[in-house]
Design a protein around this motif. Structure first.
Motif, PDB file in Angstrom:
ATOM      1  N   ALA A   1       0.833  -1.201   0.000  1.00 47.86           N
ATOM      2  CA  ALA A   1       0.000   0.000   0.000  1.00 47.86           C
ATOM      3  C   ALA A   1       0.868   1.252   0.000  1.00 47.86           C
ATOM      4  N   ARG A   2       0.362   2.302  -0.642  1.00 44.82           N
ATOM      5  CA  ARG A   2       1.063   3.577  -0.683  1.00 44.82           C
ATOM      6  C   ARG A   2       0.069   4.719  -0.549  1.00 44.82           C
ATOM      7  N   GLY A   3       0.540   5.865  -0.097  1.00 45.22           N
ATOM      8  CA  GLY A   3      -0.290   7.044  -0.152  1.00 45.22           C
ATOM      9  C   GLY A   3      -0.540   7.739   1.172  1.00 45.22           C
ATOM     10  N   VAL A   4      -1.417   8.742   1.105  1.00 47.04           N
ATOM     11  CA  VAL A   4      -1.738   9.615   2.224  1.00 47.04           C
ATOM     12  C   VAL A   4      -3.226   9.532   2.515  1.00 47.04           C
ATOM     13  N   SER A   5      -3.572   9.410   3.793  1.00 52.14           N
ATOM     14  CA  SER A   5      -4.980   9.419   4.188  1.00 52.14           C
ATOM     15  C   SER A   5      -5.147  10.285   5.431  1.00 52.14           C
TER      16      SER A   5
ATOM     17  N   ARG B   1     -14.439  19.321   7.810  1.00 53.48           N
ATOM     18  CA  ARG B   1     -14.129  20.511   7.020  1.00 53.48           C
ATOM     19  C   ARG B   1     -12.625  20.763   7.000  1.00 53.48           C
ATOM     20  N   SER B   2     -11.994  20.612   8.155  1.00 55.39           N
ATOM     21  CA  SER B   2     -10.547  20.798   8.224  1.00 55.39           C
ATOM     22  C   SER B   2      -9.816  19.724   7.429  1.00 55.39           C
ATOM     23  N   ALA B   3     -10.288  18.474   7.544  1.00 54.08           N
ATOM     24  CA  ALA B   3      -9.663  17.364   6.820  1.00 54.08           C
ATOM     25  C   ALA B   3      -9.763  17.564   5.318  1.00 54.08           C
ATOM     26  N   ASP B   4     -10.907  18.032   4.834  1.00 55.55           N
ATOM     27  CA  ASP B   4     -11.071  18.296   3.405  1.00 55.55           C
ATOM     28  C   ASP B   4     -10.074  19.340   2.926  1.00 55.55           C
ATOM     29  N   ASP B   5      -9.919  20.414   3.723  1.00 56.21           N
ATOM     30  CA  ASP B   5      -8.994  21.471   3.333  1.00 56.21           C
ATOM     31  C   ASP B   5      -7.567  20.951   3.245  1.00 56.21           C
ATOM     32  N   LEU B   6      -7.131  20.180   4.251  1.00 56.69           N
ATOM     33  CA  LEU B   6      -5.769  19.659   4.231  1.00 56.69           C
ATOM     34  C   LEU B   6      -5.578  18.664   3.096  1.00 56.69           C
ATOM     35  N   TRP B   7      -6.551  17.777   2.892  1.00 60.40           N
ATOM     36  CA  TRP B   7      -6.468  16.785   1.808  1.00 60.40           C
ATOM     37  C   TRP B   7      -6.279  17.482   0.468  1.00 60.40           C
ATOM     38  N   LEU B   8      -7.071  18.508   0.216  1.00 61.43           N
ATOM     39  CA  LEU B   8      -6.995  19.219  -1.058  1.00 61.43           C
ATOM     40  C   LEU B   8      -5.662  19.951  -1.212  1.00 61.43           C
ATOM     41  N   ARG B   9      -5.131  20.479  -0.113  1.00 59.38           N
ATOM     42  CA  ARG B   9      -3.831  21.153  -0.179  1.00 59.38           C
ATOM     43  C   ARG B   9      -2.714  20.172  -0.534  1.00 59.38           C
ATOM     44  N   ILE B  10      -2.713  19.013   0.120  1.00 55.13           N
ATOM     45  CA  ILE B  10      -1.690  18.009  -0.174  1.00 55.13           C
ATOM     46  C   ILE B  10      -1.850  17.495  -1.595  1.00 55.13           C
ATOM     47  N   ASN B  11      -3.095  17.301  -2.004  1.00 58.71           N
ATOM     48  CA  ASN B  11      -3.373  16.813  -3.359  1.00 58.71           C
ATOM     49  C   ASN B  11      -2.883  17.799  -4.414  1.00 58.71           C
ATOM     50  N   LYS B  12      -2.979  19.083  -4.120  1.00 62.60           N
ATOM     51  CA  LYS B  12      -2.573  20.108  -5.078  1.00 62.60           C
ATOM     52  C   LYS B  12      -1.077  20.354  -5.073  1.00 62.60           C
ATOM     53  N   HIS B  13      -0.468  20.409  -3.905  1.00 59.97           N
ATOM     54  CA  HIS B  13       0.915  20.875  -3.803  1.00 59.97           C
ATOM     55  C   HIS B  13       1.950  19.761  -3.690  1.00 59.97           C
ATOM     56  N   LEU B  14       1.559  18.569  -3.219  1.00 61.71           N
ATOM     57  CA  LEU B  14       2.530  17.480  -3.054  1.00 61.71           C
ATOM     58  C   LEU B  14       2.305  16.317  -4.011  1.00 61.71           C
ATOM     59  N   ALA B  15       1.055  15.941  -4.198  1.00 59.20           N
ATOM     60  CA  ALA B  15       0.762  14.729  -4.976  1.00 59.20           C
ATOM     61  C   ALA B  15       1.364  14.756  -6.376  1.00 59.20           C
ATOM     62  N   PRO B  16       1.135  15.808  -7.178  1.00 60.70           N
ATOM     63  CA  PRO B  16       1.721  15.805  -8.522  1.00 60.70           C
ATOM     64  C   PRO B  16       3.230  16.017  -8.519  1.00 60.70           C
ATOM     65  N   LYS B  17       3.719  16.780  -7.549  1.00 59.16           N
ATOM     66  CA  LYS B  17       5.151  17.103  -7.494  1.00 59.16           C
ATOM     67  C   LYS B  17       5.998  15.889  -7.161  1.00 59.16           C
ATOM     68  N   TYR B  18       5.502  15.025  -6.246  1.00 61.34           N
ATOM     69  CA  TYR B  18       6.283  13.879  -5.782  1.00 61.34           C
ATOM     70  C   TYR B  18       5.661  12.532  -6.159  1.00 61.34           C
ATOM     71  N   ASN B  19       4.623  12.568  -6.990  1.00 63.74           N
ATOM     72  CA  ASN B  19       3.926  11.347  -7.399  1.00 63.74           C
ATOM     73  C   ASN B  19       3.391  10.583  -6.181  1.00 63.74           C
ATOM     74  N   ILE B  20       2.715  11.318  -5.306  1.00 61.58           N
ATOM     75  CA  ILE B  20       2.133  10.745  -4.099  1.00 61.58           C
ATOM     76  C   ILE B  20       0.675  10.378  -4.355  1.00 61.58           C
ATOM     77  N   LYS B  21       0.287   9.217  -3.903  1.00 60.22           N
ATOM     78  CA  LYS B  21      -1.096   8.771  -4.051  1.00 60.22           C
ATOM     79  C   LYS B  21      -1.938   9.315  -2.904  1.00 60.22           C
ATOM     80  N   MET B  22      -3.082   9.915  -3.233  1.00 61.34           N
ATOM     81  CA  MET B  22      -3.998  10.420  -2.228  1.00 61.34           C
ATOM     82  C   MET B  22      -5.130   9.419  -2.026  1.00 61.34           C
ATOM     83  N   LEU B  23      -5.263   8.905  -0.801  1.00 63.76           N
ATOM     84  CA  LEU B  23      -6.283   7.914  -0.491  1.00 63.76           C
ATOM     85  C   LEU B  23      -7.516   8.602   0.067  1.00 63.76           C
ATOM     86  N   LYS B  24      -8.684   8.173  -0.388  1.00 66.35           N
ATOM     87  CA  LYS B  24      -9.919   8.739   0.146  1.00 66.35           C
ATOM     88  C   LYS B  24     -10.952   7.629   0.280  1.00 66.35           C
ATOM     89  N   GLN B  25     -11.833   7.820   1.259  1.00 65.05           N
ATOM     90  CA  GLN B  25     -12.909   6.875   1.472  1.00 65.05           C
ATOM     91  C   GLN B  25     -13.904   6.997   0.330  1.00 65.05           C
TER      92      GLN B  25
END
Length: 249
Positions: free
Chosen positions: A143-147, A159-183
């Motif tokens: 398994a890989r990724g961020v949750s 609400r806070s979790a959504d904001d942080l998830w979207l920030r990581i998805n925008k600024h880290l995921a494409p830059k470092y090829n990080i998988k974003m995990l969501k329910q």
């Protein structure tokens, strides 16, 4: 490795001392003038490595077949959690955000004590939000990724979790090829929900953050990179600033 009776007694004594010290810190904190709208509770998961070099949490590490991590090829989750906490707190210090550390430098503070501290502060001193910092692991090391996790039901934590998830998805995921995990989308938001102690037993908005999988070699390599750590810490700071302006507590 199983603890000896002497080691167990020693760590129990240290935990009891920690309980006493934390009560005194809370008493002192009641006279502190807040530096920000909310106080940020910061929790680095599990224990750490004691001054005499003992690793105090069973199972929260992975020995990789290659690579250089915290100790040779061994990745210690607890060490990573505290590295990230220090990087996040640096932002808070530099920008006048009041924070409250819930964990000991290396002892495994009981979860009951961590929530007692934040709940008391939240009720008696200043309204709080909470981030508990972790790295993940899986059964087959594939398994890989961020949750991001919150308690069951929709609250300000989501609400806070959504904001942080979207920030990581925008600024880290494409830059470092990080998988974003969501329910799945049954509840309409990005976070996972469970009855984790640090989410369920806290009175303030709280989220538990699982950054990458320390038992997966590729994720572990990413977690060790200082540029990845710095970018991740920055998103926590930005998320905390967003909380100040948007959460209703």
């Amino acid at each position: 490795m199983q603890q000896s009776k002497e080691e167990a007694i020693y760590h129990l004594e240290q935990a009891l001392l920690l309980l006493k010290e934390s009560k005194g810190e809370l008493d002192d904190a009641r006279t502190v003038k807040p530096d920000s709208k909310y106080c940020k509770g910061s929790d680095a998961g599990h224990s750490g490595i004691s001054p005499d070099g003992k690793y105090l949490t069973r199972g929260k590490f992975w020995i990789h077949k290659k690579g250089n991590f915290h100790k040779g090829s061994t990745f210690f989750e607890d060490v990573f959690n505290r590295i990230m906490q220090n990087k996040v707190l640096k932002h808070y210090k530099e920008n006048g955000i009041k924070y409250l550390v819930l964990n000991h430098e290396y002892l495994d503070t009981p979860l009951e004590e961590r929530t007692r501290i934040i709940n008391t502060y939240h009720k008696e001193v200043q309204k709080c939000t909470l981030d508990s910092l972790h790295s993940n692991a899986s059964k087959k090391q594939k398994a890989r990724g961020v949750s991001i996790w919150t308690s069951l039901g929709y609250t300000e934590s989501d609400r806070s979790a959504d904001d942080l998830w979207l920030r990581i998805n925008k600024h880290l995921a494409p830059k470092y090829n990080i998988k974003m995990l969501k329910q799945d989308w049954t509840d309409g938001d990005y976070d996972y929900e469970a009855n984790f102690w640090m989410c369920k037993q806290t009175l303030c908005p709280a989220k538990l953050n699982e950054f990458l999988f320390f038992d997966n070699y590729e994720d572990a390599l990413l977690a060790m990179r200082e540029d990845v750590q710095d970018d991740y810490a920055l998103q926590f700071y930005n998320n905390t600033v967003w909380e100040m302006d948007n959460l209703v507590i």
